[in-house]
Design a protein around this motif. Structure first.
Motif, short mmCIF file in Angstrom:
data_model
loop_
_atom_site.label_atom_id
_atom_site.label_comp_id
_atom_site.label_asym_id
_atom_site.label_seq_id
_atom_site.Cartn_x
_atom_site.Cartn_y
_atom_site.Cartn_z
N UNK A 31 0.81 -1.21 0.00
CA UNK A 31 0.00 0.00 0.00
C UNK A 31 0.84 1.26 0.00
N UNK A 32 2.16 1.13 0.19
CA UNK A 32 3.04 2.29 0.22
C UNK A 32 3.19 2.87 -1.18
N UNK A 33 3.45 4.18 -1.28
CA UNK A 33 3.54 4.79 -2.61
C UNK A 33 4.79 4.42 -3.38
N UNK A 34 5.84 3.93 -2.69
CA UNK A 34 7.08 3.54 -3.38
C UNK A 34 7.87 2.59 -2.48
N UNK A 35 8.97 2.06 -3.03
CA UNK A 35 9.78 1.09 -2.29
C UNK A 35 10.43 1.72 -1.06
N UNK A 36 10.75 3.00 -1.16
CA UNK A 36 11.38 3.72 -0.05
C UNK A 36 10.50 3.62 1.20
N UNK A 37 9.21 3.93 1.05
CA UNK A 37 8.28 3.86 2.18
C UNK A 37 7.99 2.42 2.57
N UNK A 38 7.96 1.51 1.58
CA UNK A 38 7.71 0.11 1.87
C UNK A 38 8.78 -0.47 2.79
N UNK A 39 10.04 -0.06 2.56
CA UNK A 39 11.15 -0.58 3.36
C UNK A 39 11.26 0.15 4.69
N UNK A 40 11.18 1.48 4.68
CA UNK A 40 11.36 2.24 5.92
C UNK A 40 10.18 2.09 6.87
N UNK A 41 8.96 2.00 6.33
CA UNK A 41 7.77 2.00 7.18
C UNK A 41 7.74 0.95 8.27
N UNK A 42 7.80 -0.35 7.92
CA UNK A 42 7.63 -1.38 8.96
C UNK A 42 8.89 -1.65 9.77
N UNK A 43 10.06 -1.21 9.28
CA UNK A 43 11.30 -1.57 9.96
C UNK A 43 11.61 -0.61 11.09
N UNK A 44 11.99 -1.19 12.21
CA UNK A 44 12.45 -0.41 13.36
C UNK A 44 13.83 -0.92 13.70
N UNK A 45 14.84 -0.41 13.01
CA UNK A 45 16.19 -0.88 13.21
C UNK A 45 17.19 0.20 12.82
N UNK A 46 18.41 0.04 13.29
CA UNK A 46 19.47 0.98 12.97
C UNK A 46 19.87 0.84 11.50
N UNK A 47 20.42 1.93 10.97
CA UNK A 47 20.85 1.95 9.57
C UNK A 47 22.25 2.53 9.47
N UNK A 48 22.91 2.21 8.37
CA UNK A 48 24.14 2.89 7.99
C UNK A 48 23.84 3.61 6.69
N UNK A 49 23.89 4.95 6.74
CA UNK A 49 23.62 5.76 5.56
C UNK A 49 24.94 6.02 4.85
N UNK B 207 29.47 8.85 13.13
CA UNK B 207 30.15 8.67 11.85
C UNK B 207 31.00 7.42 11.93
N UNK B 208 30.99 6.66 10.87
CA UNK B 208 31.73 5.39 10.84
C UNK B 208 33.05 5.62 10.10
N UNK C 243 30.07 7.60 5.93
CA UNK C 243 29.02 6.70 6.40
C UNK C 243 28.54 7.17 7.77
N UNK C 244 27.22 7.15 7.94
CA UNK C 244 26.62 7.57 9.21
C UNK C 244 25.76 6.44 9.75
N UNK C 245 26.05 6.04 10.98
CA UNK C 245 25.28 4.98 11.65
C UNK C 245 24.30 5.65 12.60
#
Length: 200
Positions: free
Chosen positions: A116-134, A165-166, A141-143
């Motif tokens: 139901x999300x408008x794109x993959x970005x929201x599909x992945x970010x929406x349900x996940x509650x976890x740390x990321x490395x950008x 920062x990593x 890189x930012x953790x």
């Protein structure tokens, strides 16, 4: 300025419940508003649904009116029922969309693979509650924990809290920063860090 005809006013009055449902849907979900012609088509569809629900409500209230009547079913009662139904329907559709309820049911029966999300970005970010490395485009890189992210992966900002920062294998903590606000245009990709408990 051209005058609005009586027929145009009648058409707008008829479509208002559908526009109200559509307004609530786009106000409470991440979906971008479509073009004006698509919004009119959506308003027509929502108006049809609201009208069907109001007709059903009329039948139910007239049946219940055999034992206890609040007021006669007239144009005012129909207007109140239309507005109330449109409000409830808009909130309900937005809730189903945000929870991915209908699409999850369709995926379970292999009727669709979409969310139901408008794109993959929201599909992945929406349900996940976890740390990321950008991973930024300049190789930094930012953790951290994604607290806020835009619905459009091409514009907006993502807010990372508990950020560090990593550098190599050792993260360097940001001592006094509450978080880091990053422009999504500067992001190359995002790595979702698996919870250590999940890997056991």
């Amino acid at each position: 300025m051209p005058e609005i005809t009586t027929e145009a006013i009648a058409l707008l009055t008829y479509l208002l419940p559908g526009f109200l449902v559509a307004w609530l849907f786009y106000a409470f979900t991440s979906h971008a508003k479509p073009s004006q012609s698509e919004r009119v088509i959506q308003a027509l569809l929502f108006t049809l649904l609201v009208s069907a629900l109001v007709a059903l409500e009329r039948i139910i209230f007239q049946f219940l009116g055999q034992w206890h009547s609040i007021r006669p079913w007239d144009k005012d009662a129909e207007l109140i029922a239309s507005v109330a139904t449109a409000l409830l329907l808009g909130l309900f559709v937005a809730h189903l969309t945000n929870r991915d309820t209908l699409h999850a049911l369709l995926r379970r029966f292999n009727l669709s693979q979409r969310s139901a999300s408008p794109n993959e970005w929201c599909t992945v970010f929406g349900p996940r509650r976890q740390f990321v490395v950008v991973h930024l485009k300049d190789d930094r890189r930012l953790y951290g924990w994604p607290t806020v992210w835009p619905s459009d992966p091409e514009e907006g900002h993502i807010f990372i809290t508990a950020a560090s920062w990593v550098h190599g294998d050792a993260p360097l903590e940001l001592s006094e920063a509450e978080g880091v606000l990053l422009d999504v245009k500067d992001i190359g990709h995002v790595e979702f860090v698996r919870n250590p408990e999940e890997s056991r």
